[in-house]
Motif scaffolding. Sequence first.
Motif, PDB file in Angstrom:
ATOM      1  N   ALA A  96      -5.864   1.058 -17.232  1.00 52.82           N
ATOM      2  CA  ALA A  96      -6.499   0.900 -15.924  1.00 52.82           C
ATOM      3  C   ALA A  96      -8.008   1.080 -16.044  1.00 52.82           C
ATOM      4  N   PRO A  97      -8.760   0.492 -15.140  1.00 58.12           N
ATOM      5  CA  PRO A  97     -10.212   0.697 -15.130  1.00 58.12           C
ATOM      6  C   PRO A  97     -10.544   2.101 -14.658  1.00 58.12           C
ATOM      7  N   THR A  98     -11.806   2.432 -14.667  1.00 52.02           N
ATOM      8  CA  THR A  98     -12.260   3.705 -14.099  1.00 52.02           C
ATOM      9  C   THR A  98     -12.169   3.653 -12.583  1.00 52.02           C
ATOM     10  N   MET A  99     -12.552   2.519 -12.037  1.00 54.79           N
ATOM     11  CA  MET A  99     -12.600   2.356 -10.584  1.00 54.79           C
ATOM     12  C   MET A  99     -12.389   0.890 -10.222  1.00 54.79           C
ATOM     13  N   SER A 100     -12.008   0.648  -8.992  1.00 51.34           N
ATOM     14  CA  SER A 100     -11.886  -0.739  -8.521  1.00 51.34           C
ATOM     15  C   SER A 100     -12.097  -0.783  -7.024  1.00 51.34           C
ATOM     16  N   GLU A 101     -12.449  -1.948  -6.537  1.00 50.97           N
ATOM     17  CA  GLU A 101     -12.543  -2.164  -5.095  1.00 50.97           C
ATOM     18  C   GLU A 101     -11.358  -3.032  -4.670  1.00 50.97           C
ATOM     19  N   ASN A 102     -11.422  -3.596  -3.461  1.00 46.86           N
ATOM     20  CA  ASN A 102     -10.389  -4.497  -2.947  1.00 46.86           C
ATOM     21  C   ASN A 102      -9.069  -3.783  -2.658  1.00 46.86           C
ATOM     22  N   LEU A 111      -0.350   3.896  -4.630  1.00 48.72           N
ATOM     23  CA  LEU A 111      -0.972   4.432  -5.837  1.00 48.72           C
ATOM     24  C   LEU A 111      -1.083   5.955  -5.790  1.00 48.72           C
ATOM     25  N   SER A 112      -1.458   6.500  -4.647  1.00 47.87           N
ATOM     26  CA  SER A 112      -1.621   7.953  -4.555  1.00 47.87           C
ATOM     27  C   SER A 112      -0.282   8.673  -4.642  1.00 47.87           C
ATOM     28  N   SER A 113       0.786   8.033  -4.167  1.00 51.22           N
ATOM     29  CA  SER A 113       2.102   8.668  -4.235  1.00 51.22           C
ATOM     30  C   SER A 113       2.568   8.857  -5.671  1.00 51.22           C
ATOM     31  N   SER A 114       2.042   8.038  -6.577  1.00 53.17           N
ATOM     32  CA  SER A 114       2.380   8.177  -8.001  1.00 53.17           C
ATOM     33  C   SER A 114       1.272   8.901  -8.767  1.00 53.17           C
ATOM     34  N   LYS A 115       0.366   9.543  -8.015  1.00 49.45           N
ATOM     35  CA  LYS A 115      -0.717  10.343  -8.603  1.00 49.45           C
ATOM     36  C   LYS A 115      -1.670   9.503  -9.447  1.00 49.45           C
ATOM     37  N   ALA A 116      -1.831   8.236  -9.084  1.00 53.37           N
ATOM     38  CA  ALA A 116      -2.686   7.352  -9.872  1.00 53.37           C
ATOM     39  C   ALA A 116      -4.147   7.416  -9.440  1.00 53.37           C
ATOM     40  N   LEU A 117      -4.417   8.023  -8.284  1.00 54.18           N
ATOM     41  CA  LEU A 117      -5.779   8.045  -7.744  1.00 54.18           C
ATOM     42  C   LEU A 117      -6.359   9.454  -7.699  1.00 54.18           C
ATOM     43  N   VAL A 118      -7.670   9.517  -7.822  1.00 50.28           N
ATOM     44  CA  VAL A 118      -8.386  10.775  -7.668  1.00 50.28           C
ATOM     45  C   VAL A 118      -8.684  10.985  -6.186  1.00 50.28           C
ATOM     46  N   PRO A 119      -8.359  12.169  -5.622  1.00 50.12           N
ATOM     47  CA  PRO A 119      -8.804  12.449  -4.259  1.00 50.12           C
ATOM     48  C   PRO A 119     -10.337  12.517  -4.266  1.00 50.12           C
ATOM     49  N   GLN A 315     -13.629   2.311  26.017  1.00 49.37           N
ATOM     50  CA  GLN A 315     -13.054   3.180  24.991  1.00 49.37           C
ATOM     51  C   GLN A 315     -12.057   2.440  24.106  1.00 49.37           C
ATOM     52  N   SER A 316     -12.013   1.129  24.200  1.00 49.70           N
ATOM     53  CA  SER A 316     -11.043   0.340  23.447  1.00 49.70           C
ATOM     54  C   SER A 316     -11.227   0.518  21.938  1.00 49.70           C
ATOM     55  N   LYS A 317     -10.114   0.591  21.237  1.00 47.24           N
ATOM     56  CA  LYS A 317     -10.101   0.643  19.777  1.00 47.24           C
ATOM     57  C   LYS A 317      -9.478  -0.660  19.267  1.00 47.24           C
ATOM     58  N   THR A 318      -9.580  -0.895  17.959  1.00 44.87           N
ATOM     59  CA  THR A 318      -8.993  -2.109  17.396  1.00 44.87           C
ATOM     60  C   THR A 318      -8.604  -1.885  15.951  1.00 44.87           C
ATOM     61  N   PHE A 319      -7.935  -2.861  15.385  1.00 45.33           N
ATOM     62  CA  PHE A 319      -7.524  -2.781  13.981  1.00 45.33           C
ATOM     63  C   PHE A 319      -8.698  -3.110  13.070  1.00 45.33           C
ATOM     64  N   ALA A 320      -8.790  -2.389  11.958  1.00 40.11           N
ATOM     65  CA  ALA A 320      -9.839  -2.642  10.972  1.00 40.11           C
ATOM     66  C   ALA A 320      -9.280  -3.449   9.802  1.00 40.11           C
ATOM     67  N   ASP A 321      -9.743  -4.668   9.673  1.00 38.57           N
ATOM     68  CA  ASP A 321      -9.450  -5.444   8.472  1.00 38.57           C
ATOM     69  C   ASP A 321     -10.445  -4.944   7.423  1.00 38.57           C
ATOM     70  N   THR A 322      -9.981  -4.137   6.512  1.00 37.22           N
ATOM     71  CA  THR A 322     -10.904  -3.374   5.689  1.00 37.22           C
ATOM     72  C   THR A 322     -10.321  -3.040   4.334  1.00 37.22           C
ATOM     73  N   LYS A 323     -11.182  -2.995   3.356  1.00 39.19           N
ATOM     74  CA  LYS A 323     -10.765  -2.568   2.019  1.00 39.19           C
ATOM     75  C   LYS A 323     -11.840  -1.676   1.423  1.00 39.19           C
ATOM     76  N   GLY A 324     -11.433  -0.927   0.410  1.00 32.77           N
ATOM     77  CA  GLY A 324     -12.373   0.022  -0.150  1.00 32.77           C
ATOM     78  C   GLY A 324     -12.251   0.195  -1.642  1.00 32.77           C
ATOM     79  N   LEU A 325     -12.811   1.295  -2.084  1.00 23.69           N
ATOM     80  CA  LEU A 325     -12.986   1.568  -3.498  1.00 23.69           C
ATOM     81  C   LEU A 325     -12.216   2.825  -3.870  1.00 23.69           C
ATOM     82  N   VAL A 326     -11.600   2.815  -5.067  1.00 21.50           N
ATOM     83  CA  VAL A 326     -10.861   3.972  -5.550  1.00 21.50           C
ATOM     84  C   VAL A 326     -11.297   4.309  -6.970  1.00 21.50           C
ATOM     85  N   ILE A 327     -11.034   5.557  -7.368  1.00 18.75           N
ATOM     86  CA  ILE A 327     -11.267   6.004  -8.739  1.00 18.75           C
ATOM     87  C   ILE A 327      -9.918   6.444  -9.299  1.00 18.75           C
ATOM     88  N   TYR A 328      -9.609   6.014 -10.505  1.00 21.74           N
ATOM     89  CA  TYR A 328      -8.283   6.242 -11.070  1.00 21.74           C
ATOM     90  C   TYR A 328      -8.192   7.563 -11.832  1.00 21.74           C
TER      91      TYR A 328
END
Length: 442
Positions: A96-102, A111-119, A315-328
């Motif tokens: 695995a890489p050090t980090m990835s986005e998307n 991924l976190s359930s299998s302990k693959a990610l750093v908090p 005060q309306s809220k909405t869904f976020a179409d969003t992605k981020g970055l993780v560290i493995y």
Amino acid sequence: MKKRIPMVLSVALIAGMLSACSTGQSGQNESGSASGEGVTTIEFWAAPNPTQQAYWQEMAKAYEAQNGKVKINVSAIKESPTSEASIQAALAAKSAPTMSENINRGFAAQLSSSKALVPLDTLEGYDDLLKGRSMSKTIEPWKFADGHQYVLPIYSNPMLFGWRLDILKELGYNEPPKTYGEVLELTKKLKDKYGDKKYLWAKPDLADPTAWKRWFDFYMLYDAASNGNKFIEGDTFTGDEKAGIEVLTFVDSLRKEKGLLARQVTDPFENGTGVFTDIGPWTFTTWAEKYPNLNYNETYALTMPPVPDGADPAQSKTFADTKGLVIYASATKAQQQAALDFVKWVYSDAKNDAAWFKQTNLPPARDDLSTNESFKAILDESPQLKPYAENVPNAVPPMDNAKYNDLQTIIGTEAFNKVVKGEIAPAEGWAAMKAALEKALK
């Protein structure tokens, strides 16, 4: 924007893909440094999008120029068969890489359930990163059920509803309706004038149970009705029954008024068959080429989702179409910290986020996107992006459950799709959906 649906790889598929994955962590000693060089090497997998890859390559080069002890190799995540599958295969192969986005929040839960990610909140400098980027409000709903943050959102598209303002004006409206009652009143006027030629909401996805499609109908309405209730947190169903039934009743009322068209029609909103639909900021590039007649605040308007009668539209809220970055977690401690330091450096200067926004059209996940001077020129040039910028803090990301794909399918098959088709009453649909979800969550 094309949605990629994560899949869990079988052993055979993983084995077949290992040879195709790069060995991101090879050739390094226990400190995470390239052997004999005293340089910490980071492997960064960018989204399989040329614009995003180019952006991160520029950032890496600029950072390396100031930090001679760090080397950042940027490459695109392979998409065979999906980017999520490539990541899972690399993890299985210990490459695995050090980090990835998307990474979306649901896949991060896998991924976190299998302990693959750093908090991320356990790394030094994390709080400084949030403060430097001005994103403390935007990131709050990203917190996982265990209290940790595993994903740093890079961009956040607050999904908005578009309205054919030109058609609304023909019905006597100068602005779109904001509450369920007002929307239903408009629907009646629309049908009285146009009959079967026009509908409020014309979209075949309304009757399609595919999991990700609920992000752009049910979740948008539900987030607005429930004040951003997360619906499912970890392995617990936390849905707001009153809000959920109100949403389904609203959809059922639109059906009864013949305001829904759930069959295939070519570009129904663009061609005026429907006057209301979900719109993301990626849409405007296509419109500029294909539908130049669509002009912001002339032919169309953008709003947050309508809310139940009696609720405050502001005060309306909405869904976020969003992605981020993780560290493995497979990366060395030195690599993990170097990765966080790189990200903190990138986001310490709003000009870097402005470059991202200009190059990708994806709104940076910041609380101050609509007020920071660094983004003013972009928003002045493209005013249709302003309501997205203003509502980044009001957008709710996907659930943090590894089975989100199956769970969101249940929303459609047990409730939303059936209500659209008139096959079940709203309260009965909610009850059936809730029971199926709670069973699946056990």
